[in-house]
Design a protein around this motif. Structure first.
Motif, PDB file in Angstrom:
ATOM      1  N   ALA A   1      29.237  20.737 -18.238  1.00 50.06           N
ATOM      2  CA  ALA A   1      27.899  20.376 -17.764  1.00 50.06           C
ATOM      3  C   ALA A   1      27.690  20.799 -16.324  1.00 50.06           C
ATOM      4  O   ALA A   1      26.571  21.155 -15.923  1.00 50.06           O
ATOM      5  N   ASP A   2      28.738  20.779 -15.530  1.00 55.89           N
ATOM      6  CA  ASP A   2      28.641  21.205 -14.139  1.00 55.89           C
ATOM      7  C   ASP A   2      28.339  22.695 -14.046  1.00 55.89           C
ATOM      8  O   ASP A   2      27.539  23.128 -13.210  1.00 55.89           O
ATOM      9  N   ALA A   3      28.972  23.487 -14.919  1.00 56.77           N
ATOM     10  CA  ALA A   3      28.805  24.940 -14.862  1.00 56.77           C
ATOM     11  C   ALA A   3      27.483  25.393 -15.467  1.00 56.77           C
ATOM     12  O   ALA A   3      26.833  26.302 -14.935  1.00 56.77           O
ATOM     13  N   ARG A   4      27.067  24.794 -16.583  1.00 57.64           N
ATOM     14  CA  ARG A   4      25.854  25.247 -17.277  1.00 57.64           C
ATOM     15  C   ARG A   4      24.994  24.050 -17.683  1.00 57.64           C
ATOM     16  O   ARG A   4      24.792  23.785 -18.864  1.00 57.64           O
ATOM     17  N   PRO A   5      24.481  23.299 -16.723  1.00 62.41           N
ATOM     18  CA  PRO A   5      23.715  22.089 -17.066  1.00 62.41           C
ATOM     19  C   PRO A   5      22.493  22.371 -17.925  1.00 62.41           C
ATOM     20  O   PRO A   5      22.093  21.517 -18.728  1.00 62.41           O
ATOM     21  N   GLU A   6      21.911  23.554 -17.781  1.00 58.05           N
ATOM     22  CA  GLU A   6      20.719  23.882 -18.563  1.00 58.05           C
ATOM     23  C   GLU A   6      21.036  24.071 -20.043  1.00 58.05           C
ATOM     24  O   GLU A   6      20.123  24.048 -20.885  1.00 58.05           O
ATOM     25  N   LEU A   7      22.313  24.235 -20.375  1.00 56.38           N
ATOM     26  CA  LEU A   7      22.715  24.452 -21.767  1.00 56.38           C
ATOM     27  C   LEU A   7      23.415  23.233 -22.371  1.00 56.38           C
ATOM     28  O   LEU A   7      23.873  23.295 -23.515  1.00 56.38           O
ATOM     29  N   VAL A   8      23.490  22.147 -21.621  1.00 57.97           N
ATOM     30  CA  VAL A   8      24.129  20.923 -22.119  1.00 57.97           C
ATOM     31  C   VAL A   8      23.061  19.834 -22.236  1.00 57.97           C
ATOM     32  O   VAL A   8      22.521  19.369 -21.238  1.00 57.97           O
ATOM     33  N   LYS A   9      22.780  19.436 -23.464  1.00 57.82           N
ATOM     34  CA  LYS A   9      21.741  18.438 -23.711  1.00 57.82           C
ATOM     35  C   LYS A   9      22.253  17.008 -23.595  1.00 57.82           C
ATOM     36  O   LYS A   9      21.475  16.083 -23.382  1.00 57.82           O
ATOM     37  N   ALA A  10      23.559  16.823 -23.744  1.00 60.63           N
ATOM     38  CA  ALA A  10      24.184  15.514 -23.558  1.00 60.63           C
ATOM     39  C   ALA A  10      25.686  15.709 -23.613  1.00 60.63           C
ATOM     40  O   ALA A  10      26.192  16.673 -24.202  1.00 60.63           O
ATOM     41  N   VAL A  11      26.404  14.780 -22.985  1.00 56.25           N
ATOM     42  CA  VAL A  11      27.859  14.716 -23.093  1.00 56.25           C
ATOM     43  C   VAL A  11      28.213  13.356 -23.678  1.00 56.25           C
ATOM     44  O   VAL A  11      27.843  12.318 -23.129  1.00 56.25           O
ATOM     45  N   VAL A  12      28.929  13.372 -24.807  1.00 55.60           N
ATOM     46  CA  VAL A  12      29.462  12.148 -25.397  1.00 55.60           C
ATOM     47  C   VAL A  12      30.969  12.182 -25.174  1.00 55.60           C
ATOM     48  O   VAL A  12      31.675  13.042 -25.716  1.00 55.60           O
ATOM     49  N   ALA A  13      31.463  11.273 -24.361  1.00 56.37           N
ATOM     50  CA  ALA A  13      32.877  11.230 -24.005  1.00 56.37           C
ATOM     51  C   ALA A  13      33.527  10.034 -24.704  1.00 56.37           C
ATOM     52  O   ALA A  13      33.296   8.879 -24.336  1.00 56.37           O
ATOM     53  N   VAL A  14      34.309  10.322 -25.723  1.00 57.71           N
ATOM     54  CA  VAL A  14      35.011   9.269 -26.454  1.00 57.71           C
ATOM     55  C   VAL A  14      36.342   9.017 -25.744  1.00 57.71           C
ATOM     56  O   VAL A  14      37.239   9.855 -25.766  1.00 57.71           O
ATOM     57  N   GLU A  15      36.405   7.917 -25.037  1.00 58.81           N
ATOM     58  CA  GLU A  15      37.594   7.551 -24.254  1.00 58.81           C
ATOM     59  C   GLU A  15      38.125   8.753 -23.460  1.00 58.81           C
ATOM     60  O   GLU A  15      39.220   9.254 -23.716  1.00 58.81           O
ATOM     61  N   PRO A  16      37.348   9.207 -22.477  1.00 62.00           N
ATOM     62  CA  PRO A  16      37.713  10.422 -21.748  1.00 62.00           C
ATOM     63  C   PRO A  16      38.943  10.248 -20.868  1.00 62.00           C
ATOM     64  O   PRO A  16      39.229   9.147 -20.373  1.00 62.00           O
ATOM     65  N   ASN A  17      39.661  11.334 -20.660  1.00 61.34           N
ATOM     66  CA  ASN A  17      40.806  11.382 -19.762  1.00 61.34           C
ATOM     67  C   ASN A  17      40.448  10.687 -18.458  1.00 61.34           C
ATOM     68  O   ASN A  17      39.469  11.017 -17.811  1.00 61.34           O
ATOM     69  N   GLY A  18      41.228   9.709 -18.080  1.00 57.62           N
ATOM     70  CA  GLY A  18      40.868   8.925 -16.907  1.00 57.62           C
ATOM     71  C   GLY A  18      41.909   7.851 -16.644  1.00 57.62           C
ATOM     72  O   GLY A  18      42.978   7.849 -17.253  1.00 57.62           O
ATOM     73  N   PRO A  19      41.558   6.924 -15.742  1.00 56.35           N
ATOM     74  CA  PRO A  19      40.324   6.801 -14.974  1.00 56.35           C
ATOM     75  C   PRO A  19      40.274   7.826 -13.841  1.00 56.35           C
ATOM     76  O   PRO A  19      41.214   8.601 -13.678  1.00 56.35           O
ATOM     77  N   PRO A  20      39.198   7.844 -13.051  1.00 54.88           N
ATOM     78  CA  PRO A  20      39.136   8.793 -11.947  1.00 54.88           C
ATOM     79  C   PRO A  20      40.347   8.693 -11.022  1.00 54.88           C
ATOM     80  O   PRO A  20      40.802   7.594 -10.691  1.00 54.88           O
ATOM     81  N   PHE A  21      40.866   9.837 -10.685  1.00 54.83           N
ATOM     82  CA  PHE A  21      41.944  10.054  -9.710  1.00 54.83           C
ATOM     83  C   PHE A  21      43.350   9.766 -10.236  1.00 54.83           C
ATOM     84  O   PHE A  21      44.276  10.523  -9.949  1.00 54.83           O
ATOM     85  N   VAL A  22      43.565   8.697 -10.978  1.00 57.66           N
ATOM     86  CA  VAL A  22      44.935   8.311 -11.335  1.00 57.66           C
ATOM     87  C   VAL A  22      45.102   8.238 -12.856  1.00 57.66           C
ATOM     88  O   VAL A  22      44.132   8.246 -13.605  1.00 57.66           O
ATOM     89  N   ASN A  23      46.348   8.161 -13.291  1.00 52.67           N
ATOM     90  CA  ASN A  23      46.635   7.843 -14.688  1.00 52.67           C
ATOM     91  C   ASN A  23      46.951   6.360 -14.793  1.00 52.67           C
ATOM     92  O   ASN A  23      47.645   5.810 -13.942  1.00 52.67           O
ATOM     93  N   ALA A  24      46.456   5.724 -15.836  1.00 51.27           N
ATOM     94  CA  ALA A  24      46.661   4.287 -15.979  1.00 51.27           C
ATOM     95  C   ALA A  24      47.235   3.931 -17.345  1.00 51.27           C
ATOM     96  O   ALA A  24      46.996   2.848 -17.859  1.00 51.27           O
ATOM     97  N   LEU A  25      48.002   4.841 -17.940  1.00 44.59           N
ATOM     98  CA  LEU A  25      48.713   4.513 -19.161  1.00 44.59           C
ATOM     99  C   LEU A  25      49.738   3.417 -18.872  1.00 44.59           C
ATOM    100  O   LEU A  25      50.208   3.300 -17.741  1.00 44.59           O
ATOM    101  N   PRO A  26      50.107   2.640 -19.880  1.00 42.63           N
ATOM    102  CA  PRO A  26      51.141   1.625 -19.639  1.00 42.63           C
ATOM    103  C   PRO A  26      52.396   2.247 -19.046  1.00 42.63           C
ATOM    104  O   PRO A  26      52.917   3.252 -19.540  1.00 42.63           O
ATOM    105  N   GLY A  27      52.853   1.689 -17.932  1.00 42.70           N
ATOM    106  CA  GLY A  27      54.046   2.197 -17.273  1.00 42.70           C
ATOM    107  C   GLY A  27      53.784   3.243 -16.208  1.00 42.70           C
ATOM    108  O   GLY A  27      54.708   3.685 -15.524  1.00 42.70           O
ATOM    109  N   SER A  28      52.523   3.651 -16.012  1.00 44.09           N
ATOM    110  CA  SER A  28      52.210   4.673 -15.012  1.00 44.09           C
ATOM    111  C   SER A  28      52.260   4.087 -13.603  1.00 44.09           C
ATOM    112  O   SER A  28      52.048   2.891 -13.398  1.00 44.09           O
ATOM    113  N   ASP A  29      52.531   4.974 -12.646  1.00 46.12           N
ATOM    114  CA  ASP A  29      52.411   4.599 -11.234  1.00 46.12           C
ATOM    115  C   ASP A  29      50.938   4.669 -10.876  1.00 46.12           C
ATOM    116  O   ASP A  29      50.337   5.754 -10.885  1.00 46.12           O
TER     117      ASP A  29
END
Length: 386
Positions: A230-258
């Motif tokens: 969407a950042d590269a071609r916003p005019e060609l993206v009508k919506a983004v549906v993110a099913v449990e997207p890679n995250g959270p912002p900045f860090v990994n928060a899987l069980p056991g992560s730092d």
């Protein structure tokens, strides 16, 4: 049984299965596949083409929506994930075809049918078959809960345990990847995952130039792709549906992560996004503190540091983030939504439990109520994509 009789029996069985669900046969007007162009490289054996993206498509006979849905799979998987569920039911591909959407399914560059090339691509990691991890994280989280919401899991078909044929069908979908954990559970280098981000962004731009504006649907690892596309071609993206997207912002928060190590230097992505004011060095926005969680079952979020910045190319792209009630993402997907909202993005977060869809894990498209989850997405698209 003669081959002809076997094929007839199979067709009749599949038709009966569809009819029993009240849907009738699914009629496809056109289907096929193609590859994006990739890039030419000079190698020790001469010129080769690598980094292409495989795309398969189906267009229903009764097309009801002007914009197709483009699906991106999660880590260690392929686009086949969006088809039949591990217990043999129709998947989200068929669900959205029946809703009248043209459907395009991709395999990310360097994985599956998109073709890994050892002459130019990063090291391919062959991960050990780890069904125990699949049980703990996806299919049987309720037995030994590693996060507060895990005990709410009810939706994986079968026992969710090794030896069950449905479980074996599920774990058999895993494939080697350049982004697998290295020995000792060491994450892949940042340059490797950032390269994947950039390749998908580049090759999807070619795809959208070919097929026109589309709805982007991502899951898990591919969550970063949606923001970058969407950042590269916003005019060609009508919506983004993110099913449990890679995250959270900045860090990994899987069980056991730092919870202090920076994983995604640009917040929700490994590769650069367009910020306003611009970010010349990701250190400019690296978080310096973690906020207190709003609830004891949630993880506190990491806001960007420095002056408030927006994501101007995403401001007119509707965004939906969907989270399963029992998933480890239930701890932190709100952080991704808040990051985007603070950056001026029209992002909506729907925890499935809040709309009466209960018991789902991270692999909700493979679970018993997969159609109910898809229905939440379809209803949102009806309201936000015209």
């Amino acid at each position: 049984m003669p081959r002809t009789n076997f094929l007839i029996s199979l067709i009749l069985a599949l038709t009966a299965s569809s009819a029993s669900a009240g849907e009738g046969p699914l009629v496809i007007e056109k289907q096929g596949y193609f590859y994006t162009s990739g890039q030419e490289y000079d190698t020790e054996v001469g010129k080769v083409i690598a980094d292409r993206m495989y795309v398969e498509f189906q267009i229903p006979a009764k097309k009801k929506h002007p914009y197709p849905v483009v699906f991106y799979h999660g880590g260690g998987s392929t686009g086949a994930y969006w088809g039949m569920t591990p217990d043999g039911r129709e998947g989200w591909r068929e669900y959205f075809l029946r809703k009248g959407y043209a459907v395009y399914i991709t395999d990310a560059p360097m994985i599956g049918r998109s073709g890994y090339n050892s002459l130019v691509d990063p090291e391919l990691i062959i991960t050990p078959h780890n069904p125990e991890a699949a049980e703990r994280m996806f299919t049987n989280t309720e037995e030994t809960p590693l996060w507060p919401q895990a005990s709410k899991h009810t939706q994986f078909p079968g026992t969710g345990k090794r030896g069950d044929p449905i479980f074996e069908a599920f774990v058999s979908r895993g494939v080697p990847t350049v982004e697998a954990l290295r020995p000792g559970n060491v994450p892949p280098p940042l340059e490797v995952v950032a390269r994947t981000d950039k390749l998908v962004q580049k090759e999807t731009a070619k795809l959208l130039e070919k097929i026109g504006p589309a709805i982007i649907v991502t899951h898990s690892r591919s969550g970063t792709f949606g923001w970058l596309i969407a950042d590269a071609r916003p005019e060609l993206v009508k919506a983004v549906v993110a099913v449990e997207p890679n995250g959270p912002p900045f860090v990994n928060a899987l069980p056991g992560s730092d919870l202090e190590d920076i994983a995604r230097p640009y917040g929700p992505t490994y590769a650069p996004l367009t910020f306003d004011p611009p970010v010349d060095d990701p250190a400019e926005i690296a978080p310096v503190e973690r906020l207190a969680p709003a609830d004891e079952d949630l993880i506190g979020c990491w806001p960007m540091a420095g002056e408030q910045r927006t994501l101007p190319n995403l401001k007119d792209v509707p965004v939906l983030i969907v989270t399963g009630e029992a998933s480890y993402h239930a701890q932190y997907d709100h952080c991704t939504a808040e990051f985007l909202q603070d950056a001026g993005v029209n992002a909506v977060h729907i925890p499935l439990g809040s709309v009466g869809v209960h018991g789902n894990s991270h692999v909700m498209m493979s679970e018993k109520n997969s159609d109910a989850v898809a229905g939440v997405i379809a209803d949102w698209l009806d309201d936000h994509v015209k």
